[in-house]
Design an enzyme around this catalytic site. Structure first.
Site, mmCIF file in Angstrom:
data_model
loop_
_atom_site.group_PDB
_atom_site.id
_atom_site.type_symbol
_atom_site.label_atom_id
_atom_site.label_comp_id
_atom_site.label_asym_id
_atom_site.label_seq_id
_atom_site.Cartn_x
_atom_site.Cartn_y
_atom_site.Cartn_z
ATOM 1 N N HIS A 167 24.093 5.280 -32.821
ATOM 2 C CA HIS A 167 24.896 6.489 -33.037
ATOM 3 C C HIS A 167 24.309 7.395 -34.119
ATOM 4 O O HIS A 167 24.786 8.524 -34.294
ATOM 5 C CB HIS A 167 26.328 6.120 -33.429
ATOM 6 N N ASP B 18 25.194 -0.765 -24.403
ATOM 7 C CA ASP B 18 26.408 -0.760 -25.220
ATOM 8 C C ASP B 18 27.480 0.049 -24.497
ATOM 9 O O ASP B 18 27.172 1.016 -23.796
ATOM 10 C CB ASP B 18 26.102 -0.143 -26.581
ATOM 11 N N HIS C 234 29.473 2.102 -25.647
ATOM 12 C CA HIS C 234 29.500 3.464 -26.183
ATOM 13 C C HIS C 234 28.138 4.132 -25.981
ATOM 14 O O HIS C 234 27.099 3.491 -26.102
ATOM 15 C CB HIS C 234 29.848 3.449 -27.675
ATOM 16 N N ASP D 170 29.811 -4.921 -26.426
ATOM 17 C CA ASP D 170 31.230 -4.582 -26.359
ATOM 18 C C ASP D 170 31.671 -4.256 -24.942
ATOM 19 O O ASP D 170 32.860 -4.017 -24.707
ATOM 20 C CB ASP D 170 31.573 -3.439 -27.315
ATOM 21 N N TYR E 106 32.152 -7.063 -30.974
ATOM 22 C CA TYR E 106 32.972 -7.300 -32.156
ATOM 23 C C TYR E 106 33.912 -8.497 -32.050
ATOM 24 O O TYR E 106 34.526 -8.860 -33.049
ATOM 25 C CB TYR E 106 33.767 -6.029 -32.492
#
Length: 582
Positions: A325, A362, A364, A455, A494
């Site tokens: 990110h 990922d 995201h 995730d 996570y």
């Protein structure tokens, strides 16, 4: 101890955790496990500097026992609800076992996850008046936090860890650990992105029945003497900061941003660091954050260098903080320095590679990596993620399929954005088969870097259903590119029990010296329900919304990749031939 069941969160606590991507989840229960310093003591961070501002001061405590009693008083609970306490030795060291884990279906709104960790943990309570000594109670789980000096911990692990033994046919897989122990949210001890993620993976892989650590070539801070037949762990990250110079970071980050980070690394006032973190989205800072981020990136670059040189066949960097990110001039989403981007630029400029493929699975979107290489034809960035038309973190419309790159980089940015949750193995297999592998073969990369966030795994916060075996199969396919030179770097993930198993599966796939399977069938029990999954009709068997997302990406990239144009031409020719026969 019982966890809180209500979402009764004060305004001050919400404001204090406002910079955390999943902040609500991490402050729901004050009686959960806090982040501990490497010596086992609860960290009391900058209490003097912050005492002037009670609204931002972290609740520092001296022992876990004190904290639990405070939490019990807040909850109206008595000590009878505490987990059992077993004596560790006559020296006064006690181990408090956490309550049994529970896994519940939890809400997720726009990428914000509301669920507590489900992992069993142990916390050792230090006794100030006694010198910590080795625990002699063999009934205590091996992942309890040791109350010893760093030298004692290293010596103990050296004695207990078996010698590395490669299985016949294993590839040379490098495994790097860099936990960034001094980078954590000082205001939020239960933050999802904390050093415990790395130690949980390491503890899982070190289990004798897993055997992964014994098959890999390990790199990390610790060097264990091999005189007694113990595993040798090469000190790669100790010299990581000497491996990269400022120019290596400036290839992907702008000078003003790097100067800003360098200034933060000399700041000792937590209030100032907090104010700086508020300028970014989902970020926290400590005086050691920048050092930890640079060390993670440098460690990944060293691992990449060894793979490119042929010293290793492939590798996995279990590092934090994550990086995808981080944009050229912005931190965000727990990311400070873009690890994979630094490694890609390093491979191109310092190792002489011409083409690098970055695969980001990922859940995201890696907005930072996309931004860095948007107009660069030497780096092909591919991402599959939840998109929801820009309404899922990082909440950007340019994370969609129409963002194909700019200028000479047009066609080298590939996004497949899911607009619904719940997608699993079949959808990801379809992405690999119909898009990624076709483009990858045509691109012919010399190195594959994987932003390996987990995730999207079943049971993690991304509300997708990708299994560990699926991640292993995806990795196996990537080994067919770049002569098998694949380097993975940890991003998200996570729920630690899920994360560790996924990492294990990917590393196992990296170790195996096998060719790609013709079909993605996981085991015999699933053959019946997946019998339609083949190279010809895989799109017909997946969710219609996912199929639409894949087809939209293909349409956007037809002008740039002959593999898609040839496939369309073949379909037209087949249709014409069929009409002639009729």
């Amino acid at each position: 101890m019982k966890r809180k069941n209500s979402f009764n969160i004060s305004t001050d606590r919400l404001k204090r955790a406002g910079s955390s991507l999943f902040s609500i989840a991490t402050i729901l229960a004050e009686d959960d496990i806090e982040h501990l310093a490497p010596n086992g003591e609860v960290v009391e961070e900058f209490s003097q500097a912050i005492s002037k501002d009670s609204s931002t001061r972290p609740r520092a405590i001296s022992t876990y026992q004190e904290d639990s009693s405070v939490a019990n008083e807040e909850n109206g609970e008595d000590d009878d609800n505490d987990a059992s306490i077993s004596s560790c030795s006559d020296e006064g060291i006690n181990t408090i076992t956490k309550r049994e884990s529970t896994i519940t279906k939890s809400p997720s709104i726009g990428g914000f996850f509301i669920e507590d960790d489900d992992d069993d943990m142990l916390i050792c309570r230090p006794v100030v008046e006694q010198s910590p000594k080795k625990c002699t109670n063999t009934s205590i789980a091996h992942d309890a936090i040791p109350l010893m000096t760093d030298e004692q911990c290293i010596k103990k692990e050296a004695v207990q860890t078996p010698m590395k033994t490669l299985k016949p046919g294993d590839l040379k897989t490098g495994l790097l650990f860099e936990g960034g122990e001094l980078h954590y949210d000082v205001h939020n001890r239960f933050h999802k992105e904390r050093p415990l993620r790395i130690s949980a993976i390491r503890d899982h892989l070190a289990k004798k029945e897993i055997g992964i650590m014994d098959r890999c070539i390990l790199y990390g801070k610790e060097v264990n003497n091999d005189d007694e037949g113990t595993r040798e762990e090469l000190a790669l990250t100790d010299v990581a900061n000497d491996f990269l110079d400022d120019e290596d970071f400036l290839r992907v980050h702008v000078p003003g941003y790097m100067s800003r980070l360098d200034n933060l690394s000399t700041c000792k006032c937590q209030i100032k660091l907090d104010r700086e973190a508020e300028q970014f989205k989902s970020i926290y800072f400590t005086p050691n954050t920048v050092s930890a981020a640079k060390t993670a990136a440098a460690g990944l670059c060293q691992l990449t260098s060894r793979v490119v040189s042929g010293e290793l066949d492939n590798g996995f960097a279990v590092i934090r903080p994550p990086g995808h990110h981080a944009e050229p001039g912005l931190a965000g989403g727990y990311c400070v320095i873009n690890n994979v981007a630094v490694a890609a630029a390093f491979a191109r400029e310092r190792l002489g590679l011409k083409k690098v493929l970055i695969v980001d699975w990922d859940v995201h979107h890696g907005n930072g990596t996309q931004s860095i290489f948007l107009n660069d034809p030497s780096v092909l960035y591919f991402s599959v993620h939840r998109y929801h038309n820009g309404n899922y973190f990082p909440f950007l419309r340019n994370a969609g399929p129409t963002t194909v790159g700019t200028g000479s980089g047009s066609g080298y940015n590939v996004n497949i954005g899911w607009n619904r949750n719940g997608f699993g193995n079949d959808e990801y297999y379809a992405v690999w088969e119909k898009v990624l592998m076709k483009i990858g073969r045509e691109f012919e990369p010399e190195l594959v870097l994987v932003s390996a966030g987990f995730d999207a795994a079943k049971g993690d916060m991304g509300e997708c259903n990708v299994t560990p075996k699926c991640f292993a199969n995806l990795t196996k396919s990537l080994k067919c590119l770049a002569g098998g030179k694949v380097v993975c770097a940890l991003e998200g993930g996570y729920v630690r029990s899920v994360l560790a198993v996924c990492v294990e599966s990917v590393i196992t796939s990296l170790l195996e010296n096998e060719v790609e399977n013709e079909e993605y069938i996981e085991d015999e029990e699933e053959e019946e329900e997946e019998e339609c999954i083949s190279r010809n009709d895989i799109l017909a068997c997946i969710n219609a919304n996912a199929r639409q997302s894949i087809q939209l990406t293909i349409e956007c990239h037809k002008p740039y990749w002959s593999c898609f144009r040839d496939e369309e031409k073949n379909k037209v020719d087949s249709y014409v031939e069929e009409k002639k026969e009729n």
